[in-house]
Design a protein around this motif. Structure first.
Motif, PDB file in Angstrom:
ATOM      1  N   GLY A  37      -4.116   9.830  22.301  1.00  0.00           N
ATOM      2  CA  GLY A  37      -5.553   9.895  22.121  1.00  0.00           C
ATOM      3  C   GLY A  37      -6.028   9.503  20.732  1.00  0.00           C
ATOM      4  O   GLY A  37      -7.201   9.224  20.536  1.00  0.00           O
ATOM      5  N   LYS A  38      -5.143   9.491  19.763  1.00  0.00           N
ATOM      6  CA  LYS A  38      -5.529   9.069  18.419  1.00  0.00           C
ATOM      7  C   LYS A  38      -5.563   7.547  18.374  1.00  0.00           C
ATOM      8  O   LYS A  38      -4.816   6.882  19.083  1.00  0.00           O
ATOM      9  N   VAL A  39      -6.418   7.001  17.552  1.00  0.00           N
ATOM     10  CA  VAL A  39      -6.576   5.544  17.514  1.00  0.00           C
ATOM     11  C   VAL A  39      -6.309   4.951  16.135  1.00  0.00           C
ATOM     12  O   VAL A  39      -6.414   3.752  15.958  1.00  0.00           O
ATOM     13  N   ASP A  40      -6.017   5.799  15.153  1.00  0.00           N
ATOM     14  CA  ASP A  40      -5.862   5.238  13.817  1.00  0.00           C
ATOM     15  C   ASP A  40      -4.393   5.053  13.469  1.00  0.00           C
ATOM     16  O   ASP A  40      -3.547   5.743  14.022  1.00  0.00           O
ATOM     17  N   PRO A  41      -4.088   4.130  12.619  1.00  0.00           N
ATOM     18  CA  PRO A  41      -5.025   3.351  11.827  1.00  0.00           C
ATOM     19  C   PRO A  41      -5.536   2.145  12.595  1.00  0.00           C
ATOM     20  O   PRO A  41      -4.863   1.635  13.492  1.00  0.00           O
ATOM     21  N   ARG A  42      -6.680   1.687  12.215  1.00  0.00           N
ATOM     22  CA  ARG A  42      -7.238   0.446  12.754  1.00  0.00           C
ATOM     23  C   ARG A  42      -7.278  -0.569  11.624  1.00  0.00           C
ATOM     24  O   ARG A  42      -7.439  -0.213  10.469  1.00  0.00           O
ATOM     25  N   GLY A  43      -7.113  -1.819  11.981  1.00  0.00           N
ATOM     26  CA  GLY A  43      -7.211  -2.873  10.983  1.00  0.00           C
ATOM     27  C   GLY A  43      -5.871  -3.384  10.490  1.00  0.00           C
ATOM     28  O   GLY A  43      -5.807  -4.417   9.839  1.00  0.00           O
ATOM     29  N   PHE A  44      -4.799  -2.638  10.763  1.00  0.00           N
ATOM     30  CA  PHE A  44      -3.448  -3.112  10.478  1.00  0.00           C
ATOM     31  C   PHE A  44      -2.503  -2.403  11.431  1.00  0.00           C
ATOM     32  O   PHE A  44      -2.840  -1.382  12.012  1.00  0.00           O
ATOM     33  N   THR A  45      -1.327  -2.982  11.611  1.00  0.00           N
ATOM     34  CA  THR A  45      -0.350  -2.359  12.502  1.00  0.00           C
ATOM     35  C   THR A  45       0.638  -1.545  11.686  1.00  0.00           C
ATOM     36  O   THR A  45       0.864  -1.808  10.500  1.00  0.00           O
ATOM     37  N   MET A  46       1.232  -0.573  12.330  1.00  0.00           N
ATOM     38  CA  MET A  46       2.239   0.227  11.657  1.00  0.00           C
ATOM     39  C   MET A  46       3.487  -0.610  11.383  1.00  0.00           C
ATOM     40  O   MET A  46       4.159  -0.399  10.383  1.00  0.00           O
ATOM     41  N   ALA A  47       3.778  -1.573  12.242  1.00  0.00           N
ATOM     42  CA  ALA A  47       4.915  -2.468  11.983  1.00  0.00           C
ATOM     43  C   ALA A  47       4.692  -3.230  10.682  1.00  0.00           C
ATOM     44  O   ALA A  47       5.616  -3.385   9.876  1.00  0.00           O
ATOM     45  N   TRP A  48       3.473  -3.686  10.453  1.00  0.00           N
ATOM     46  CA  TRP A  48       3.135  -4.393   9.213  1.00  0.00           C
ATOM     47  C   TRP A  48       3.307  -3.471   8.017  1.00  0.00           C
ATOM     48  O   TRP A  48       3.895  -3.860   7.012  1.00  0.00           O
ATOM     49  N   LEU A  49       2.800  -2.234   8.124  1.00  0.00           N
ATOM     50  CA  LEU A  49       2.926  -1.285   7.021  1.00  0.00           C
ATOM     51  C   LEU A  49       4.386  -0.931   6.767  1.00  0.00           C
ATOM     52  O   LEU A  49       4.826  -0.887   5.615  1.00  0.00           O
ATOM     53  N   ARG A  50       5.152  -0.696   7.819  1.00  0.00           N
ATOM     54  CA  ARG A  50       6.572  -0.367   7.627  1.00  0.00           C
ATOM     55  C   ARG A  50       7.322  -1.502   6.940  1.00  0.00           C
ATOM     56  O   ARG A  50       8.197  -1.266   6.107  1.00  0.00           O
ATOM     57  N   GLU A  51       6.969  -2.736   7.250  1.00  0.00           N
ATOM     58  CA  GLU A  51       7.611  -3.876   6.574  1.00  0.00           C
ATOM     59  C   GLU A  51       7.280  -3.868   5.086  1.00  0.00           C
ATOM     60  O   GLU A  51       8.145  -4.098   4.250  1.00  0.00           O
ATOM     61  N   ARG A  52       6.037  -3.575   4.752  1.00  0.00           N
ATOM     62  CA  ARG A  52       5.648  -3.491   3.332  1.00  0.00           C
ATOM     63  C   ARG A  52       6.389  -2.362   2.634  1.00  0.00           C
ATOM     64  O   ARG A  52       6.845  -2.519   1.496  1.00  0.00           O
ATOM     65  N   VAL A  53       6.518  -1.220   3.311  1.00  0.00           N
ATOM     66  CA  VAL A  53       7.234  -0.079   2.722  1.00  0.00           C
ATOM     67  C   VAL A  53       8.696  -0.442   2.548  1.00  0.00           C
ATOM     68  O   VAL A  53       9.313  -0.154   1.523  1.00  0.00           O
ATOM     69  N   ARG A  54       9.294  -1.100   3.552  1.00  0.00           N
ATOM     70  CA  ARG A  54      10.700  -1.516   3.460  1.00  0.00           C
ATOM     71  C   ARG A  54      10.923  -2.395   2.237  1.00  0.00           C
ATOM     72  O   ARG A  54      11.885  -2.215   1.483  1.00  0.00           O
ATOM     73  N   GLU A  55      10.028  -3.344   2.020  1.00  0.00           N
ATOM     74  CA  GLU A  55      10.153  -4.225   0.852  1.00  0.00           C
ATOM     75  C   GLU A  55      10.019  -3.438  -0.448  1.00  0.00           C
ATOM     76  O   GLU A  55      10.755  -3.676  -1.397  1.00  0.00           O
ATOM     77  N   ARG A  56       9.105  -2.491  -0.503  1.00  0.00           N
ATOM     78  CA  ARG A  56       8.908  -1.708  -1.718  1.00  0.00           C
ATOM     79  C   ARG A  56      10.120  -0.800  -1.989  1.00  0.00           C
ATOM     80  O   ARG A  56      10.465  -0.558  -3.142  1.00  0.00           O
ATOM     81  N   LEU A  57      10.759  -0.315  -0.941  1.00  0.00           N
ATOM     82  CA  LEU A  57      11.917   0.543  -1.116  1.00  0.00           C
ATOM     83  C   LEU A  57      13.115  -0.205  -1.676  1.00  0.00           C
ATOM     84  O   LEU A  57      14.048   0.419  -2.177  1.00  0.00           O
ATOM     85  N   LYS A  58      13.101  -1.525  -1.622  1.00  0.00           N
ATOM     86  CA  LYS A  58      14.180  -2.322  -2.203  1.00  0.00           C
ATOM     87  C   LYS A  58      14.174  -2.261  -3.725  1.00  0.00           C
ATOM     88  O   LYS A  58      15.180  -2.509  -4.358  1.00  0.00           O
ATOM     89  N   ASP A  59      13.015  -1.970  -4.315  1.00  0.00           N
ATOM     90  CA  ASP A  59      12.870  -1.943  -5.785  1.00  0.00           C
ATOM     91  C   ASP A  59      13.592  -0.756  -6.389  1.00  0.00           C
ATOM     92  O   ASP A  59      13.640   0.302  -5.908  1.00  0.00           O
TER      93      ASP A  59
END
Length: 59
Positions: A37-59
């Motif tokens: 029933g929850k709809v957020d987040p809107r405007g980006f996908t969690m797959a996209w965010l997880r990829e960004r987090v994965r890249e940041r965790l490499k640092d």
């Protein structure tokens, strides 16, 4: 749309939590993935965010 600064802040906060707890990006989930029933987040996908987090965790 989300401002670039806010998307960067979301990424950094999620990565910081992952580092603190020894988690990978797979621990980053959105409301819509956890609670029916929850709809957020809107405007980006969690797959996209997880990829960004994965890249940041490499640092």
């Amino acid at each position: 749309p989300w401002p670039p600064e806010q998307l960067e802040a979301i990424t950094r906060a999620a990565a910081a939590l992952c580092r603190h707890h020894g988690w990978t990006e797979r621990s980053v989930i959105g409301h819509l993935e956890w609670q029916p029933g929850k709809v957020d987040p809107r405007g980006f996908t969690m797959a996209w965010l997880r990829e960004r987090v994965r890249e940041r965790l490499k640092d």
